[in-house]
Motif scaffolding. Structure first.
Motif, short mmCIF file in Angstrom:
data_model
loop_
_atom_site.label_atom_id
_atom_site.label_comp_id
_atom_site.label_asym_id
_atom_site.label_seq_id
_atom_site.Cartn_x
_atom_site.Cartn_y
_atom_site.Cartn_z
N UNK A 319 0.83 -1.20 0.00
CA UNK A 319 0.00 0.00 0.00
C UNK A 319 0.86 1.25 0.00
N UNK A 320 0.71 2.06 -1.04
CA UNK A 320 1.55 3.26 -1.15
C UNK A 320 0.78 4.54 -0.86
N UNK A 321 -0.30 4.41 -0.08
CA UNK A 321 -1.08 5.60 0.29
C UNK A 321 -0.27 6.47 1.26
N UNK A 322 -1.01 7.34 1.97
CA UNK A 322 -0.33 8.27 2.88
C UNK A 322 0.51 7.53 3.92
N UNK A 323 -0.10 6.48 4.52
CA UNK A 323 0.63 5.75 5.58
C UNK A 323 1.77 4.93 5.00
N UNK A 324 1.45 4.13 3.96
CA UNK A 324 2.48 3.25 3.37
C UNK A 324 3.68 4.05 2.88
N UNK A 325 3.41 5.17 2.22
CA UNK A 325 4.54 5.95 1.68
C UNK A 325 5.32 6.61 2.82
N UNK A 326 4.63 7.00 3.87
CA UNK A 326 5.32 7.59 5.03
C UNK A 326 6.20 6.55 5.72
N UNK A 327 5.68 5.33 5.84
CA UNK A 327 6.47 4.26 6.48
C UNK A 327 7.68 3.94 5.61
N UNK A 347 -1.29 3.55 -9.12
CA UNK A 347 -1.17 3.69 -7.66
C UNK A 347 0.29 3.59 -7.22
N UNK A 348 1.02 2.71 -7.93
CA UNK A 348 2.42 2.53 -7.55
C UNK A 348 3.21 3.82 -7.79
N UNK A 349 2.95 4.39 -8.96
CA UNK A 349 3.64 5.64 -9.30
C UNK A 349 3.30 6.73 -8.27
N UNK A 350 2.00 6.76 -7.91
CA UNK A 350 1.58 7.78 -6.93
C UNK A 350 2.28 7.55 -5.59
N UNK A 351 2.38 6.28 -5.19
CA UNK A 351 3.02 5.94 -3.91
C UNK A 351 4.48 6.35 -3.90
N UNK A 352 5.18 5.99 -4.99
CA UNK A 352 6.61 6.34 -5.07
C UNK A 352 6.76 7.87 -5.12
N UNK A 353 5.81 8.51 -5.81
CA UNK A 353 5.81 9.98 -5.88
C UNK A 353 5.69 10.59 -4.50
N UNK A 354 4.87 9.98 -3.64
CA UNK A 354 4.72 10.53 -2.28
C UNK A 354 6.02 10.41 -1.49
N UNK A 355 6.68 9.27 -1.65
CA UNK A 355 7.96 9.09 -0.94
C UNK A 355 8.96 10.14 -1.42
N UNK A 356 8.98 10.29 -2.74
CA UNK A 356 9.88 11.27 -3.34
C UNK A 356 9.59 12.67 -2.77
N UNK A 357 8.31 13.00 -2.72
CA UNK A 357 7.93 14.33 -2.23
C UNK A 357 8.37 14.51 -0.77
N UNK A 358 8.22 13.45 0.02
CA UNK A 358 8.65 13.53 1.43
C UNK A 358 10.13 13.87 1.53
N UNK A 359 10.93 13.22 0.66
CA UNK A 359 12.38 13.47 0.71
C UNK A 359 12.73 14.83 0.11
N UNK A 360 12.00 15.16 -0.98
CA UNK A 360 12.30 16.45 -1.63
C UNK A 360 12.07 17.61 -0.67
N UNK A 361 11.08 17.46 0.19
CA UNK A 361 10.83 18.57 1.12
C UNK A 361 12.05 18.76 2.03
N UNK A 362 12.76 17.66 2.33
CA UNK A 362 14.00 17.80 3.13
C UNK A 362 15.09 18.51 2.33
#
Ligand SMILES: CCCCCCCCC[C@H](O)CC(=O)SCCNC(=O)CCNC(=O)[C@H](O)C(C)(C)COP(=O)(O)OP(=O)(O)OC[C@H]1O[C@@H](n2cnc3c(N)ncnc32)[C@H](O)[C@@H]1OP(=O)(O)O
Length: 725
Positions: A319-327, A347-362
């Motif tokens: 699951x790459x939603x908000x929780x899965x991508x955060x974990x 969905x996979x692309x969106x999930x990976x995109x969320x992880x990327x966004x989390x790191x990009x903000x850093x």
């Protein structure tokens, strides 16, 4: 070492005439009274011996010192240890014996010098450190103030502004920064630390290096008028940021006294104030939190069995939603290779995109370099099937809260994952026994309940069932530590510990509003109490979809104590679902700033007419104190149930769960600690009275009734808990 003593120092005098005094008090060489008194006698001996020309102070096993022994504060608070004469350590020993000595001293700092550790080193005439060593005065975080001269010496070594930053934020600096600030005289590799320090000490004797008395330095201090302005600004900020705490302002008083009236008077003020702060309630709370936080990894029957954590080399997340991508973000940030599985490409692309966004903000904030970003992202691989799960050591399922979907996933996992693989679910409410019903792997099923956003929030609830093996818990505790979370091990039930405590809090708020209380006054009172925001602002932030889904679980499982309010469902019907829709209990502008909405009244009145509730004049005029009691005593009541049922093993675990999962103010020590500071008798009597007037939502549970009737502390261990673990 005598088993009753806490640490010691040893002194060795070399042929070069340098006496090396080593602080020994594992694990961090904290400065207990035993260590400090030993240091004093070693020092006196070194000063009296003719074969000693100079002194080096260092710490055993790669650590200078983690500061004053914090358990000493608890003992002074409990009255089990007598406080020494005010100023005895900081003035008589550290200043008059050590700093004013006829022989120079050098601190050889390896690993860390925090609090009293750094203060001791600042009284030496030079400081040599290893690369990366942590140097800081984190005392305010514990509710105390730097009490070994730190309020006087740090501003004189690094300047007033930097000293204020270090003291007020409690954040350490690394040795390299310390060097550029003038706090450290040289940074050398660990293997050269002692030889360099010895040589430096002899160089001071021979006048080849300066003999610096930090307390007497003035070159880094701003002129008096400017200093006063800087301190005035710091006071204003402190009042704003920590309105319920006195000790930061008291610390500033000591600092200012030294600047205005000279360091000796400043030291005296520091000693006086340092002694006063120990008995503040907020200090008691913060020190309790320090030890409780470290205590969550000590789980009776699990961590005392000599089990070693197994190495987790690869983790899969479903699951790459908000929780899965955060974990996933949290894991790759700690160098775990991760496979993220989704059901389709989109969905996979969106999930990976969320992880990327989390790191990009850093990267944007400057806390991560572009290279580190690339390297971290390379640890993440996407997948649409289970083939790549054949060599994973742990799977964390993070799909929507749907029992049959989760059951299917766990049945599939059993087929594809290796036998040793840990099967974890991030469910926040669903019974893990149900999730694992279709598998034969009950012993490796465990809850890994993260809080959103998972890569930011510090808490990890590790949920064990009756079948979860101790090894799996030990493994997950280790992963938790590696990903820098504070884990709390809890038993399996609807809502576990945090959500069970959260629920009555929001419910009480809805109840009060339906009976006439003003939601904005409730939010304001709760914020003043120290929560990051009030319950209505929080509902808006979380979103009404989540609020309704959680409420449904609670209504189903605990119908006798659920207050059913229609306010949220009514707003949801009108497509106002919280901050995401820009309308909820508040209205939100483009910058997400919240402002009260006069239209809210309409929904409250409608909800009132559905529930048949009447406005209660007493509840319309509640004081702030009454608001806090009516919203938080139901939380205490639920925490008591959780404790009595054995869902939490220690009351202190609930304190940490409330602080890190709910945002309960740490300086109140956590929910059970706070409750005990008020008294079980009073809490019981208030809930009992309200339950008679307003119904079972407030009814005190049997545990609270029993302890309340005796006035017994709620946090005392449950002797015969009906353990569900
Ligand atoms: C008139 C009054 C007389 C008294 C005068 C007092 C004057 C006070 C003078 C002084 O200014 C006050 C202080 O120095 S207060 C202490 C300041 N230091 C700190 O706040 C550091 C706290 N510790 C940490 O931040 C971390 O522990 C660490 C040192 C960075 C290490 O972190 P790590 O993750 O490696 O390990 P932990 O799990 O946190 O800790 C390991 C164990 O060590 C115990 N411990 C750590 N620091 C102290 C300490 N200062 N005192 C006692 N015990 C300490 C910690 O509890 C862990 O113990 P376990 O039993 O759980 O393993």
């Amino acid at each position: 070492m005598d088993s009753r003593t806490k640490g010691k120092t040893v002194m060795e005098v070399g042929g070069d005439g340098v006496a090396v005094i080593t602080l020994i008090n594992p694990p961090v060489n904290s400065l207990s009274f035993d260590v400090l008194y030993n240091l004093k006698s070693n020092y006196e001996e070194a000063l009296s011996r003719n074969d000693v020309k100079a002194i080096v102070i260092t710490g055993a096993k790669g650590k200078f010192s983690g500061g004053f022994d914090i358990s000493g504060f608890s003992e002074i608070q409990k009255g089990t240890m007598k406080e020494p004469k005010v100023g005895f350590i900081s003035i008589d020993i550290i200043t008059d014996l050590l700093e004013a000595a006829r022989k120079p001293s050098v601190a050889a700092i390896d690993g860390l010098a925090l609090g009293g550790g750094l203060e001791l080193s600042m009284a030496c005439h030079a400081r040599i450190s290893t690369p990366g060593a942590q140097l800081g005065l984190p005392e305010l975080q514990l509710g105390v103030i730097p009490g070994f001269g730190g309020t006087q010496r740090l501003p004189r070594l690094v300047g007033l502004t930097k000293a204020l930053e270090m003291i007020l934020t409690s954040k350490p600096v690394r040795a390299e920064e310390g060097h550029s600030l003038g706090l450290i005289d040289a940074v050398v590799p660990s293997a050269e630390l002692l030889t360099t320090a010895r040589r430096w000490a002899l160089d001071i004797v021979e006048r080849r290096k300066p003999w610096i008395t930090s307390l007497l330095k003035t070159d880094k201090l701003p002129p008096l008028g400017e200093a006063r302005e800087i301190l005035k600004f710091a006071r204003g900020q402190t009042r704003k940021q920590a309105p319920n705490m006195k000790h930061p302002l008291m610390c500033l008083d000591a600092l200012e006294m030294g600047i205005v009236s000279g360091p000796r008077v400043g030291l005296e003020k520091e000693a006086e104030v340092g002694s006063q702060v120990i008995s503040l309630d907020t200090t008691k709370g913060l020190i309790h939190v320090f030890f409780s936080q470290r205590g969550t990894v000590k789980v009776p029957g699990v961590t005392d069995r000599g089990l070693m954590p197994r190495k987790i080399k690869k983790v899969a997340i479903i699951g790459g939603g908000l929780m899965g991508s955060g974990i996933a973000t949290a894991l790759i940030l700690s160098n775990y290779p991760v496979i993220l599985k989704e059901v389709n490409e989109k969905f996979l692309e969106a999930g990976i995109g969320r992880v990327k966004a989390n790191l990009q903000s850093r990267v944007r904030k400057g806390s991560m370099s572009k290279e580190k970003f690339e390297k971290t992202m390379s640890l993440l691989k996407g997948s649409l099937d289970y083939e790549s799960f054949r060599d994973v050591d742990m799977v964390i399922e993070a799909v929507i809260e749907n029992i049959s979907l989760k059951q299917q996933i766990f049945a599939d996992l059993e087929k594809y994952c290796p036998q040793h693989c840990i099967l974890a679910s991030n469910t926040s409410t669903i019974d893990l026994n149900k999730i694992g019903e279709r598998t034969k792997s009950q012993d490796r099923i465990v809850g890994a309940h993260f809080f959103s956003p998972a890569h930011v929030m510090p808490l990890l609830e590790i949920v064990r069932t009756n079948h979860t093996s101790a090894q799996v818990i030990v493994d997950l505790l280790d992963v938790g530590k590696k990903i820098k979370k504070t884990p709390v091990v809890v038993g399996n039930c609807t809502g576990f510990a945090v959500n069970r405590m959260f629920f009555p809090y929001t419910q009480a708020a809805m109840f009060l509003v339906e009976r006439g209380a003003d939601p904005y006054l409730i939010d304001s009172a709760v914020s003043k109490f120290g929560m990051p925001m009030g319950p209505f602002r929080l509902c808006d932030l979380v979103g009404f979809g989540v609020a309704i889904a959680t409420a449904t679980q609670f209504i189903e499982n605990f119908p006798e104590r659920t207050y059913k309010s229609m306010i949220i469902p009514l707003m949801q019907e009108d497509k106002r679902a919280g901050e995401a829709t820009r309308k909820g209990f508040y209205l939100y502008d483009d910058k997400r700033k919240a402002k009260p909405d006069p239209e809210l009244k309409k929904y409250i009145e409608k909800a009132r007419s559905i529930s048949g509730a009447n406005v209660d004049p007493k509840l319309v005029k509640l004081s702030e104190k009454e608001i806090i009691e009516m919203t938080f005593f139901p939380v205490v009541n639920e925490a008591c149930r959780v404790f009595a049922e054995g869902i939490a093993v220690k009351a202190a675990d609930l304190d940490i769960a409330a602080i890190m999962g709910m945002g309960f103010p740490p300086y109140r020590g956590g929910i059970m600690f706070w409750a005990d500071s008020i008294g079980s008798k009073y809490i019981y009597s208030r809930l009992d009275e309200w339950s008679k007037t307003y119904g079972d939502f407030f009814k005190p549970c049997a545990f609270l009734a029993e302890r309340g009737s005796k006035g017994a502390p709620l946090s005392a261990p449950v002797e015969q808990a009906r353990s569900r673990l």
